[in-house]
Each structure stands twice: as structure tokens, then as C-alpha cells.
Write an enzyme that holds these catalytic residues in place. Structure first.
Site, PDB file in Angstrom:
ATOM      1  N   ASN A  84       0.819  -1.220   0.000  1.00 26.11           N
ATOM      2  CA  ASN A  84       0.000   0.000   0.000  1.00 26.11           C
ATOM      3  C   ASN A  84       0.854   1.273   0.000  1.00 26.11           C
ATOM      4  O   ASN A  84       0.387   2.333   0.396  1.00 26.11           O
ATOM      5  CB  ASN A  84      -0.984  -0.009   1.177  1.00 26.11           C
ATOM      6  CG  ASN A  84      -0.306  -0.322   2.499  1.00 26.11           C
ATOM      7  OD1 ASN A  84       0.916  -0.227   2.592  1.00 26.11           O
ATOM      8  ND2 ASN A  84      -1.078  -0.687   3.508  1.00 26.11           N
ATOM      9  N   ARG A 140       2.705   6.197  12.235  1.00 26.68           N
ATOM     10  CA  ARG A 140       1.995   5.659  13.390  1.00 26.68           C
ATOM     11  C   ARG A 140       1.762   6.781  14.396  1.00 26.68           C
ATOM     12  O   ARG A 140       2.663   7.611  14.632  1.00 26.68           O
ATOM     13  CB  ARG A 140       2.790   4.528  14.066  1.00 26.68           C
ATOM     14  CG  ARG A 140       2.744   3.187  13.349  1.00 26.68           C
ATOM     15  CD  ARG A 140       1.325   2.611  13.257  1.00 26.68           C
ATOM     16  NE  ARG A 140       1.275   1.357  12.510  1.00 26.68           N
ATOM     17  CZ  ARG A 140       0.889   1.266  11.230  1.00 26.68           C
ATOM     18  NH1 ARG A 140       0.523   2.326  10.548  1.00 26.68           N
ATOM     19  NH2 ARG A 140       0.844   0.077  10.635  1.00 26.68           N
ATOM     20  N   GLN A 186      -6.129   2.941  18.449  1.00 25.48           N
ATOM     21  CA  GLN A 186      -7.122   2.852  17.378  1.00 25.48           C
ATOM     22  C   GLN A 186      -8.076   1.720  17.698  1.00 25.48           C
ATOM     23  O   GLN A 186      -7.603   0.677  18.174  1.00 25.48           O
ATOM     24  CB  GLN A 186      -6.446   2.598  16.027  1.00 25.48           C
ATOM     25  CG  GLN A 186      -5.720   3.811  15.509  1.00 25.48           C
ATOM     26  CD  GLN A 186      -5.152   3.616  14.101  1.00 25.48           C
ATOM     27  OE1 GLN A 186      -4.429   4.452  13.620  1.00 25.48           O
ATOM     28  NE2 GLN A 186      -5.436   2.506  13.450  1.00 25.48           N
ATOM     29  N   HIS A 201      -7.810   5.892   9.958  1.00 25.24           N
ATOM     30  CA  HIS A 201      -6.690   5.168   9.344  1.00 25.24           C
ATOM     31  C   HIS A 201      -7.129   4.508   8.021  1.00 25.24           C
ATOM     32  O   HIS A 201      -7.528   3.350   7.995  1.00 25.24           O
ATOM     33  CB  HIS A 201      -6.196   4.103  10.337  1.00 25.24           C
ATOM     34  CG  HIS A 201      -4.884   3.517   9.979  1.00 25.24           C
ATOM     35  ND1 HIS A 201      -4.127   2.770  10.841  1.00 25.24           N
ATOM     36  CD2 HIS A 201      -4.157   3.558   8.832  1.00 25.24           C
ATOM     37  CE1 HIS A 201      -3.027   2.383  10.259  1.00 25.24           C
ATOM     38  NE2 HIS A 201      -3.020   2.844   9.019  1.00 25.24           N
TER      39      HIS A 201
HETATM   40  P1  NAI Z   1       9.996   0.882   4.683  1.00 23.75           P
HETATM   41  O1  NAI Z   1      10.498  -0.211   5.559  1.00 23.75           O
HETATM   42  O2  NAI Z   1      10.118   0.733   3.212  1.00 23.75           O
HETATM   43  O3  NAI Z   1      10.646   2.278   5.099  1.00 23.75           O
HETATM   44  C1  NAI Z   1      10.798   2.688   6.417  1.00 23.75           C
HETATM   45  C2  NAI Z   1      12.040   3.551   6.481  1.00 23.75           C
HETATM   46  O4  NAI Z   1      12.134   4.075   7.813  1.00 23.75           O
HETATM   47  C3  NAI Z   1      13.325   2.765   6.214  1.00 23.75           C
HETATM   48  O5  NAI Z   1      14.099   3.433   5.240  1.00 23.75           O
HETATM   49  C4  NAI Z   1      14.013   2.729   7.561  1.00 23.75           C
HETATM   50  O6  NAI Z   1      15.434   2.720   7.464  1.00 23.75           O
HETATM   51  C5  NAI Z   1      13.502   4.016   8.189  1.00 23.75           C
HETATM   52  N1  NAI Z   1      13.636   4.033   9.638  1.00 23.75           N
HETATM   53  C6  NAI Z   1      13.497   3.008  10.527  1.00 23.75           C
HETATM   54  N2  NAI Z   1      13.744   3.446  11.775  1.00 23.75           N
HETATM   55  C7  NAI Z   1      14.047   4.777  11.671  1.00 23.75           C
HETATM   56  C8  NAI Z   1      14.400   5.764  12.619  1.00 23.75           C
HETATM   57  N3  NAI Z   1      14.522   5.483  13.917  1.00 23.75           N
HETATM   58  N4  NAI Z   1      14.632   7.011  12.167  1.00 23.75           N
HETATM   59  C9  NAI Z   1      14.549   7.309  10.843  1.00 23.75           C
HETATM   60  N5  NAI Z   1      14.222   6.393   9.904  1.00 23.75           N
HETATM   61  C10 NAI Z   1      13.965   5.139  10.321  1.00 23.75           C
HETATM   62  O7  NAI Z   1       8.457   1.056   5.094  1.00 23.75           O
HETATM   63  P2  NAI Z   1       7.316   1.802   4.305  1.00 23.75           P
HETATM   64  O8  NAI Z   1       6.602   0.872   3.431  1.00 23.75           O
HETATM   65  O9  NAI Z   1       7.872   3.047   3.719  1.00 23.75           O
HETATM   66  O10 NAI Z   1       6.335   2.163   5.524  1.00 23.75           O
HETATM   67  C11 NAI Z   1       6.762   3.003   6.577  1.00 23.75           C
HETATM   68  C12 NAI Z   1       5.759   2.987   7.697  1.00 23.75           C
HETATM   69  O11 NAI Z   1       4.547   3.613   7.263  1.00 23.75           O
HETATM   70  C13 NAI Z   1       5.291   1.584   8.114  1.00 23.75           C
HETATM   71  O12 NAI Z   1       6.186   0.980   9.024  1.00 23.75           O
HETATM   72  C14 NAI Z   1       3.949   1.857   8.728  1.00 23.75           C
HETATM   73  O13 NAI Z   1       4.090   2.151  10.097  1.00 23.75           O
HETATM   74  C15 NAI Z   1       3.457   3.087   7.990  1.00 23.75           C
HETATM   75  N6  NAI Z   1       2.377   2.752   7.050  1.00 23.75           N
HETATM   76  C16 NAI Z   1       1.172   3.370   7.235  1.00 23.75           C
HETATM   77  C17 NAI Z   1       0.105   3.058   6.426  1.00 23.75           C
HETATM   78  C18 NAI Z   1      -1.206   3.754   6.572  1.00 23.75           C
HETATM   79  O14 NAI Z   1      -2.208   3.272   6.068  1.00 23.75           O
HETATM   80  N7  NAI Z   1      -1.244   4.900   7.226  1.00 23.75           N
HETATM   81  C19 NAI Z   1       0.212   2.014   5.383  1.00 23.75           C
HETATM   82  C20 NAI Z   1       1.576   1.527   5.200  1.00 23.75           C
HETATM   83  C21 NAI Z   1       2.584   1.862   6.037  1.00 23.75           C
END
Ligand code: NAI
Length: 350
Positions: free
Chosen positions: A114, A251, A280, A299
Site C-alpha cells: 500500500n 503511526r 485505534q 486510518h
Molecule cells: P519501509 O520499511 O520501506 O521504510 C521505512 C524507512 O524508515 C526505512 O528506510 C528505515 O530505514 C527508516 N527508519 C526506521 N527506523 C528509523 C528511525 N529510527 N529514524 C529514521 N528512519 C527510520 O516502510 P514503508 O513501506 O515506507 O512504511 C513506513 C511505515 O509507514 C510503516 O512501518 C507503517 O508504520 C506506515 N504505514 C502506514 C500506512 C497507513 O495506512 N497509514 C500504510 C503503510 C505503512
């Protein structure tokens, strides 16, 4: 074997819109496949204590961030048969990942399913804030025509500076989608991209505390881990530029609830948007519902009908492999038999 699917109630829409695969009733379109393999798929919207007896003999749990079921260490201790925890979507913080790893379990989410949906929502919410869209819309619905009131808080996004915190799949797609708006983009991530990647995205790296005062808009796109829990506390919100906007589709717990309300009330921040809350579903009296200058949605950003199809397909793939005794797709794995394997999470848990 018993598989438990926990999601939001679809109500009338479950029947009217069969593509609403992500509601409890429509069970990701997997009922028939699970039955064919000789297993049982139980669906529920329970998240409180009444869920515990349903989980007691479950081998697989499938939960969704949109209706998160907090599978805590205590709850896991009451689930002796569980082997696999799956997330229909992206972001698996509703599972106690450290406890799941200690139990030797496997945890997986549908990576990438997504990310386009969320990136589009981020751009939408940045524009909603900067252009003061929600008050303009409410003015029309309320029968008014007070141009001054709306225009006094409305800006162009052009020439503004945008910061992206967490430059993974979503963060990168946000950067690419912002290119036509002629903005300057900085990013912070605990894993710096290569120069070639930075050039492609048109984004320059800054340490978090250096990025905060530079940006007119910040988008949070990092997972919730022990390292990002309340990362945007009163001190970091205070370091943001006066009059800046914050968008958080990652989040809710990454932003301190009360500190955010105070920053909006004092005018230090000009607006906040996003679609993630803690807890939530957000209670009716959640302070973010009533705080000034917000453009929040429930959400929903990552659960467009297209996204639901993609994460339903991903869960199907996980279950088929699990039933066949085959390893899951590596891209989906967060914890494999007790070992953290996802780079986005292992940083915070190793
Ligand atoms: P991803 O794993 O591709 O990217 C996450 C990035 O955050 C990575 O580059 C990682 O190195 C970085 N990261 C991890 N810890 C960190 C920190 N302490 N400081 C800075 N950067 C840090 O994940 P993606 O697909 O981009 O999703 C990110 C987040 O978005 C998910 O974990 C989820 O919580 C949220 N999400 C929300 C959705 C919604 O419907 N609102 C749907 C999909 C994801």
C-alpha cells in the site's frame, strides 16, 4: 489448523462492495482457499478480552493496522499453538515483535502493498494543510463566503522546504510525487541513501535535529519501533520551524499526543494531518479530534480498494507457502523463526 482474521466490521458495505476485501466479513477473499486446504478461518472484530479465547488455539493470526489488535507479550503467553503472525498491510507494531522473536515465531507483513496509496495520501494532506483546504470546504458546507478568513492561512507549496523522516518505500514515493511542486526536499533516515538515489529523488540528507528547523512541512514515514516511539516529543516539535506543518501517516505514537495539541494551540505549528492514531479506533474524546488546524482522517490511507487487493494477494501467498511448509517471501519477513531479518526493524531491535 485454526487461522484467525481480525479486522473492522464491514457492515452493509461488506456485501455491497465485494472488493472491500479487508473487512472482517470478506476475510481477504481467503475463506474458500483455506477450506480447500482443510483448515479453518475464523473471522472476528473483537480486540478486547473477548478475543483471548478465540486466539487460545490459533496457529496463525492475521491482523490489520487499520483495526489494530494489540498482541502483547501477555496475550502471546496465552497462545501456545501460534506459529505465524501476519499483517494485512504494512506496519506490524501491533504485535510485540520482541516477544514474538523470543518465542521463535515468524512475523511478516505485505511489504509494498500500500505504499503508493499512502504516498498519494501524504501529498493530499500536505496540500490540504498548506492551502487551508478543510476550513474552505467547511465554509462552503456552512453556507458562508468569508474569503479573508480562509485566504489568511492559505499558501502555495511552491518554493517551500519539505522534510521526510523515514526515506523507505513510502518516503521515496512521496519525494518523487513532490517533484512537480518545485520544493526543496531534505530527508532523515538511519540508513543514508547513495548519492545516485538522492539525486534521483531530488532529496538531500540531514541529521534529524538539523532537518527540523529547516522545513516548512515534515512528513513522517518511519515505522513505530522503540527508537521512534514519541520521536516527535515536545522538544523536537519545539525545534520545528515556527508555523510549520506536520504530516504523519506512519503511526500515531511517533508523535506525543499532548505535546502536539499544545504546539497547535500555541501557534508554533500551523497544522497537522495524518491518518494514524493511538490507540485505534480513536476514542470519541481523543484530543486530536478537537485540536485546532488539523486535517486528520481515520486510518484509511493504506487501504484503498487497490491496496486491499494487493495485501489480500500477499496474505494468500504467505498462507499457501505456510501450508506447503515452504519459507515465506523474503521481502515480507520481519522476524523469521525468532530472528529479526527486516532491515527497517532490526536496527531498533538488535
Ligand atoms: P519501509 O520499511 O520501506 O521504510 C521505512 C524507512 O524508515 C526505512 O528506510 C528505515 O530505514 C527508516 N527508519 C526506521 N527506523 C528509523 C528511525 N529510527 N529514524 C529514521 N528512519 C527510520 O516502510 P514503508 O513501506 O515506507 O512504511 C513506513 C511505515 O509507514 C510503516 O512501518 C507503517 O508504520 C506506515 N504505514 C502506514 C500506512 C497507513 O495506512 N497509514 C500504510 C503503510 C505503512
Amino acid at each position: 489448523m485454526k487461522i484467525v482474521w481480525i479486522s473492522y466490521p464491514g457492515g452493509a458495505a461488506a456485501k455491497e462492495v465485494p472488493e472491500l476485501l479487508g473487512c472482517a466479513e470478506n476475510a481477504l477473499g481467503l475463506q474458500e482457499m483455506v477450506r480447500r486446504h482443510g483448515h479453518e478461518l475464523v473471522t472476528t472484530s473483537e480486540t478486547g478480552p473477548r478475543l483471548d479465547p478465540i486466539l487460545a488455539d490459533a496457529s496463525v493470526v492475521i491482523a490489520t493496522p487499520f483495526w489494530p489488535t494489540y498482541i502483547t507479550r501477555e496475550r502471546l503467553a496465552k497462545m501456545p499453538s501460534v506459529k505465524l503472525l501476519l499483517t494485512a498491510g504494512v506496519g506490524s507494531d501491533h504485535y510485540d515483535l520482541a516477544a514474538a522473536a523470543a518465542r521463535g515465531l515468524t512475523v511478516a507483513e505485505i511489504t509494498g502493498s500500500n505504499v503508493v496509496s499512502v504516498a498519494e495520501h501524504v501529498v493530499l494532506q500536505i496540500l490540504a494543510l498548506v492551502r487551508n483546504f478543510v476550513p474552505g470546504y467547511l465554509e462552503v458546507v456552512g453556507g458562508g463566503w468569508d474569503i479573508a478568513k480562509i485566504a489568511a492561512r492559505s499558501h502555495d507549496l511552491e518554493d517551500k522546504t519539505v522534510g521526510i523522516v523515514g526515506m523507505g518505500r513510502i518516503g521515496q514515493r512521496v519525494a518523487l510525487r513532490l517533484r512537480p511542486f518545485e520544493v526543496t526536499v531534505y530527508y532523515y533516515d538511519n540508513r543514508r541513501l547513495s548519492t545516485a538515489e538522492e539525486e534521483l529523488l531530488g532529496a538531500r540528507y540531514r541529521a534529524l535535529d538539523a532537518l527540523l528547523p529547516l522545513c516548512d512541512v515534515i512528513s513522517i514515514n518511519a515505522p513505530l519501533t522503540p527508537a521512534t516511539d514519541r520521536l516527535f516529543d515536545a522538544a523536537r516539535l519545539g525545534r520545528m520551524k515556527q508555523g510549520a506543518y506536520l504530516v504523519n501517516t506512519a503511526r500515531g505514537r511517533i508523535v506525543d499526543t499532548e505535546a502536539l495539541v499544545a504546539a497547535l494551540k500555541s501557534g508554533h505549528l500551523a497544522g497537522y494531518a495524518g491518518d494514524v492514531w493511538y490507540p485505534q479506533p480513536a476514542p470519541k474524546d481523543h484530543p486530536w479530534r478537537a485540536m485546532p488546524h488539523h486535517a486528520m482522517t481515520p486510518h484509511v490511507s493504506g487501504t484503498s480498494l487497490e491496496a486491499q487487493r494487493r495485501y489480500a494477494d500477499g496474505i494468500r501467498d504467505c498462507l499457501e507457502r505456510f501450508f506447503a511448509g515452504k519459507p515465506l517471501d523474503r521481502d515480507y519477513l520481519i522476524v523469521e523463526n525468532g530472528k529479526f531479518v527486516s532491515p527497517s526493524y532490526s536496527y531498533a531491535f538488535s
